[in-house]
Scaffold this motif. Sequence first.
Motif, PDB file in Angstrom:
ATOM      1  N   UNK A 141      42.877  43.612  41.229  1.00 27.85           N
ATOM      2  CA  UNK A 141      41.448  43.327  41.183  1.00 27.85           C
ATOM      3  C   UNK A 141      41.157  41.843  41.347  1.00 27.85           C
ATOM      4  N   UNK A 142      42.017  41.004  40.768  1.00 24.01           N
ATOM      5  CA  UNK A 142      41.771  39.563  40.844  1.00 24.01           C
ATOM      6  C   UNK A 142      41.800  39.061  42.274  1.00 24.01           C
ATOM      7  N   UNK A 143      42.831  39.496  43.034  1.00 28.22           N
ATOM      8  CA  UNK A 143      42.927  39.020  44.400  1.00 28.22           C
ATOM      9  C   UNK A 143      42.986  37.496  44.460  1.00 28.22           C
ATOM     10  N   UNK A 144      42.561  36.920  45.576  1.00 23.41           N
ATOM     11  CA  UNK A 144      42.637  35.461  45.748  1.00 23.41           C
ATOM     12  C   UNK A 144      41.444  34.736  45.129  1.00 23.41           C
ATOM     13  N   UNK A 145      41.158  35.020  43.888  1.00 20.18           N
ATOM     14  CA  UNK A 145      39.986  34.412  43.232  1.00 20.18           C
ATOM     15  C   UNK A 145      40.419  33.704  41.953  1.00 20.18           C
ATOM     16  N   UNK A 146      40.630  32.397  41.986  1.00 22.18           N
ATOM     17  CA  UNK A 146      41.103  31.656  40.809  1.00 22.18           C
ATOM     18  C   UNK A 146      40.251  31.845  39.569  1.00 22.18           C
ATOM     19  N   UNK A 147      38.936  31.944  39.744  1.00 20.69           N
ATOM     20  CA  UNK A 147      38.072  32.088  38.566  1.00 20.69           C
ATOM     21  C   UNK A 147      38.343  33.410  37.856  1.00 20.69           C
ATOM     22  N   UNK A 148      38.525  34.498  38.621  1.00 16.97           N
ATOM     23  CA  UNK A 148      38.817  35.802  38.021  1.00 16.97           C
ATOM     24  C   UNK A 148      40.182  35.790  37.337  1.00 16.97           C
ATOM     25  N   UNK A 149      41.118  35.121  37.964  1.00 13.95           N
ATOM     26  CA  UNK A 149      42.461  35.031  37.381  1.00 13.95           C
ATOM     27  C   UNK A 149      42.417  34.300  36.049  1.00 13.95           C
ATOM     28  N   UNK A 150      41.723  33.187  36.027  1.00 20.23           N
ATOM     29  CA  UNK A 150      41.633  32.392  34.796  1.00 20.23           C
ATOM     30  C   UNK A 150      40.958  33.192  33.686  1.00 20.23           C
ATOM     31  N   UNK A 151      39.896  33.900  34.043  1.00 17.00           N
ATOM     32  CA  UNK A 151      39.153  34.676  33.050  1.00 17.00           C
ATOM     33  C   UNK A 151      40.039  35.779  32.464  1.00 17.00           C
ATOM     34  N   UNK A 152      40.758  36.497  33.352  1.00 17.09           N
ATOM     35  CA  UNK A 152      41.601  37.610  32.889  1.00 17.09           C
ATOM     36  C   UNK A 152      42.763  37.097  32.041  1.00 17.09           C
ATOM     37  N   UNK A 153      43.410  36.008  32.470  1.00 17.68           N
ATOM     38  CA  UNK A 153      44.533  35.469  31.707  1.00 17.68           C
ATOM     39  C   UNK A 153      44.064  35.005  30.331  1.00 17.68           C
ATOM     40  N   UNK A 154      42.912  34.368  30.279  1.00 23.75           N
ATOM     41  CA  UNK A 154      42.366  33.920  28.992  1.00 23.75           C
ATOM     42  C   UNK A 154      42.033  35.109  28.093  1.00 23.75           C
ATOM     43  N   UNK A 155      41.513  36.162  28.690  1.00 23.05           N
ATOM     44  CA  UNK A 155      41.174  37.358  27.917  1.00 23.05           C
ATOM     45  C   UNK A 155      42.426  37.989  27.320  1.00 23.05           C
ATOM     46  N   UNK A 156      43.520  37.997  28.071  1.00 27.20           N
ATOM     47  CA  UNK A 156      44.774  38.544  27.557  1.00 27.20           C
ATOM     48  C   UNK A 156      45.299  37.703  26.396  1.00 27.20           C
ATOM     49  N   UNK A 157      45.141  36.394  26.479  1.00 26.72           N
ATOM     50  CA  UNK A 157      45.535  35.538  25.365  1.00 26.72           C
ATOM     51  C   UNK A 157      44.699  35.858  24.137  1.00 26.72           C
ATOM     52  N   UNK A 158      43.409  36.012  24.328  1.00 26.10           N
ATOM     53  CA  UNK A 158      42.512  36.325  23.216  1.00 26.10           C
ATOM     54  C   UNK A 158      42.850  37.675  22.605  1.00 26.10           C
ATOM     55  N   UNK A 159      43.306  38.600  23.444  1.00 29.46           N
ATOM     56  CA  UNK A 159      43.655  39.943  22.958  1.00 29.46           C
ATOM     57  C   UNK A 159      44.990  39.967  22.222  1.00 29.46           C
ATOM     58  N   UNK A 160      45.664  38.833  22.163  1.00 28.06           N
ATOM     59  CA  UNK A 160      46.917  38.754  21.411  1.00 28.06           C
ATOM     60  C   UNK A 160      48.143  39.205  22.175  1.00 28.06           C
ATOM     61  N   UNK A 161      48.048  39.264  23.487  1.00 29.93           N
ATOM     62  CA  UNK A 161      49.210  39.642  24.310  1.00 29.93           C
ATOM     63  C   UNK A 161      49.538  38.467  25.239  1.00 29.93           C
ATOM     64  N   UNK A 217      43.912  25.961  37.740  1.00 30.37           N
ATOM     65  CA  UNK A 217      44.190  25.060  36.620  1.00 30.37           C
ATOM     66  C   UNK A 217      42.900  24.475  36.057  1.00 30.37           C
ATOM     67  N   UNK A 218      41.976  24.147  36.943  1.00 27.62           N
ATOM     68  CA  UNK A 218      40.703  23.577  36.491  1.00 27.62           C
ATOM     69  C   UNK A 218      39.924  24.589  35.658  1.00 27.62           C
ATOM     70  N   UNK A 219      39.881  25.843  36.119  1.00 23.18           N
ATOM     71  CA  UNK A 219      39.186  26.887  35.358  1.00 23.18           C
ATOM     72  C   UNK A 219      39.845  27.110  33.995  1.00 23.18           C
ATOM     73  N   UNK A 220      41.173  27.128  33.972  1.00 21.02           N
ATOM     74  CA  UNK A 220      41.884  27.347  32.710  1.00 21.02           C
ATOM     75  C   UNK A 220      41.666  26.186  31.749  1.00 21.02           C
ATOM     76  N   UNK A 221      41.699  24.985  32.271  1.00 21.88           N
ATOM     77  CA  UNK A 221      41.446  23.823  31.407  1.00 21.88           C
ATOM     78  C   UNK A 221      40.022  23.832  30.871  1.00 21.88           C
ATOM     79  N   UNK A 222      39.077  24.247  31.709  1.00 24.00           N
ATOM     80  CA  UNK A 222      37.682  24.315  31.266  1.00 24.00           C
ATOM     81  C   UNK A 222      37.524  25.347  30.146  1.00 24.00           C
TER      82      UNK A 222
END
Length: 378
Positions: free
Chosen positions: A80-100, A126-131
Amino acid sequence: MMQVPPLPDTTYWSGHKVLALAEQYENEGFVAESYELYRRVAHLVATTLPVDRAASLLGQMMASGAVGAAEEIFHEMVETCGPHPSSTAYAASALMTAGVADLAYYFLDAVLAKYQTSEGELESLAAYLNAGRRSELAVYAFTAAARNKPVATVLRYSALLRKRGHSNSAVGLLVSVAAGRPDEAAPLLLALRRAGRDREVEPVLTGLAATGDAACAALLDALSEQGAEEDIKVLIRLYSVRPFGSIASIAAAVRSMDVARLLVPALLGCSEEEQTAYFLSEQAELSAAQRGRLAALLVSAAPADCPDALLAWYAGWADPAGLVWLVEQLTDSGVPLEPVLAATARRRDFEPLREALHRLGNHQLAYRLAGLRSEFGL
């Protein structure tokens, strides 16, 4: 006690109807059944549920052992993320928040390998993740992206991390790449020097020296093949603080005998108690070839410095020719033979060994061992 409802055959159902039933089952407490339904519509879970909700669901599935369902949803989230850095950052952050957290890192690995391969996309991610205050994920993104990149790109990524104030992570990136691609370790270190980054070489070698025994042996072999003698010397010095068993494993595994010999001082520099404990433990159960190499290294280099436990250990399994060699080495060096002869006389395969010694012409040694065995009442 509530009766668990049977799972219906959803073959001809619409995906949205299955998703609705999954949410209903979950709300009613039929969690395991709901996970199976979520698995059947994993694509809809990833594309229609809020990312936070999908990540939370993944965390719950992993915690409950529903790994199969979690894997299918995880795969769909990557797609679903595909070549979209913003979606990737959002999903990775959500997984961290979910404790996984592990899944968050795996997620970055998967997306970066499949979709986001350009430096521009990496910088945006990286910019999205840092933000989003996920600097640890931003740093990891560079490391994950560097694994299959040319050395020049790896150095550029590490320089970017250093520029952003992540000096330790910059070194960690270089260590990760060199450990995973030992054949390119020497070119990477050479490129660092040519770039005027000599001060980073030893920290990288220090990081590599902390990897596993097999990885250390592979690295030494790669550096040896490329003539990186100075780097090998630094690694040998760093390995000298490792436990005897670890150094022994490296010496037994490294292909180059010249490099293996460089490890002998480190081996013999360990305390006699540590050496003895190793040879009397199950850790010493190396392959026959490895045992022969280890014993030959130590005995040929410094027979007088070898503890009795090592000599007895070697004598307890060596083939007839090896045993003759050992006795000759010790005799020439004036080392007492008692520990070796006693261990040999007690061997279970003594009779075949004695006959083999006679065939080799070592009659005196064979008779001496037979006399000792008789004294032991064997």
